[in-house]
Design an enzyme around this catalytic site. Structure first.
Site, short mmCIF file in Angstrom:
data_model
loop_
_atom_site.label_atom_id
_atom_site.label_comp_id
_atom_site.label_asym_id
_atom_site.label_seq_id
_atom_site.Cartn_x
_atom_site.Cartn_y
_atom_site.Cartn_z
N ASP A 108 0.41 0.63 8.66
CA ASP A 108 0.50 1.94 9.06
C ASP A 108 -0.24 2.09 10.21
OD1 ASP A 108 0.46 4.96 8.43
OD2 ASP A 108 -1.54 4.76 7.66
N HIS A 109 -0.17 3.17 11.18
CA HIS A 109 -0.77 3.35 12.33
C HIS A 109 -1.10 2.04 13.23
CE1 HIS A 109 -1.77 7.71 11.56
NE2 HIS A 109 -2.07 7.21 10.32
N HIS A 115 0.42 12.52 6.33
CA HIS A 115 -1.06 11.64 6.57
C HIS A 115 -2.09 12.68 6.08
CE1 HIS A 115 0.66 8.28 9.19
NE2 HIS A 115 1.87 8.94 8.49
N THR A 155 -6.40 12.71 1.58
CA THR A 155 -7.62 12.93 0.78
C THR A 155 -8.07 14.67 0.99
OG1 THR A 155 -8.03 10.61 1.10
CG2 THR A 155 -9.97 12.00 0.64
N THR A 204 -8.60 7.40 2.40
CA THR A 204 -9.85 7.71 2.21
C THR A 204 -10.37 8.00 0.59
OG1 THR A 204 -10.01 8.71 4.36
CG2 THR A 204 -11.75 9.00 2.85
#
Length: 281
Positions: free
Chosen positions: A82-83, A206, A209, A231
């Site tokens: 990811d990222h 994305h 949280t 998170t």
């Protein structure tokens, strides 16, 4: 169940009207906790790690662990990088056996983002892996070190981006942000609905949280099929350990390990129920 591609999970999710949880992990205990929940609920899932986390969890160590765990799960599990910030680390993830990667160019000008994402898509294809892209800028930052402003996705640009890159999944910015929200975000459901009508591939959310359960469910109804949870997992693990120390149940290392697993498990169970993917494995 063999390790699977992200696209196969998201195709079924799109057809079935649910979302697959993509859970960030940073150690073996988090992997075990997530997959314990996956096994119990008979759910599909994605294990993921972002490049900014690699200083604490080196890819050459955590990556093979994630792949091996997915291969040994009885439910379909994909493993996602990811990222991604560098081609070097994206290639390393693909060499390890990750089944999807993301090059995050959302902070770049549109044309540059499209160009490097298309190049990443071609690289992933050589490994028979999938590629996720992002258009618009999700707020915050993956490791909480920056307060990046939200720049909502333009539906028309999302379509152009998809046509130029051929990505297998597209992350959109609709008022969501990485990290903990100070208050529940006001999501732009109108942007999501219009984008889903234009773009043929599953959409990704994305910064999951802190989003309210009812907002998650509305996002899924409007076209979100992959939801990233990072998170919340880390917070749940930390809180589980703090609670265990507080009530005196940690007498040694393995009690600590058990508390970490339990924290990741509880968080995954909560989100699997919200995402509607239980019994879809």
């Amino acid at each position: 169940m063999p390790l699977v591609k992200m696209s196969s999970l998201l195709k079924k999710a799109r057809e079935g009207g649910y979302a697959v949880g993509s859970f960030s992990v940073s150690n073996m205990e988090m992997v075990l906790g997530v997959l314990k929940a996956v096994e119990e609920t008979k759910s599909p899932a994605i294990l993921q790690i972002a490049e900014v986390r690699l200083n604490h969890s080196p890819l050459e160590i955590i990556g093979p662990l994630m792949v091996a765990a997915a291969k040994n799960c009885s439910m379909p599990v994909a493993v996602h990088f990811d990222h991604g910030k560098t081609t070097e680390k994206i290639k390393q993830a693909l060499d390890i056996g990750f089944t999807s990667v993301m090059l995050d160019g959302s902070h770049l000008p549109f044309e540059e983002n499209a160009k490097i994402t298309a190049e990443t898509k071609l690289l992933a294809q050589k490994y028979d892996a999938d590629c996720e892209g992002e258009i618009g800028c999700v707020g915050g930052s993956e490791d909480g070190s920056e307060d990046i402003a939200i720049n909502c996705t333009s539906p028309a640009q999302a379509l152009e981006f998809y046509e130029k890159t051929g990505v297998d999944a597209l992350a959109v910015a609709i008022g969501n942000a990485h990290g903990n929200y100070k208050q529940a975000p006001k999501l732009r459901f109108d942007i999501l609905e219009e984008t889903a009508k234009l773009v043929e591939v599953p959409l990704v959310l994305h910064g999951g949280t802190g989003i309210l359960p009812e907002d998650f469910r509305k996002c899924i109804k409007l076209g979100i099929n992959k939801i990233n949870i990072a998170t919340a997992t880390f917070d749940s693990v930390e809180n589980s350990v703090r609670t265990a120390y507080g009530n005196g149940t940690i007498k040694g290392y393995y009690d600590l390990q058990t508390a970490e697993v339990e924290g990741a498990y509880n968080n995954a169970m909560k989100h699997i129920e919200i995402f509607g993917c239980s019994m879809k494995g």
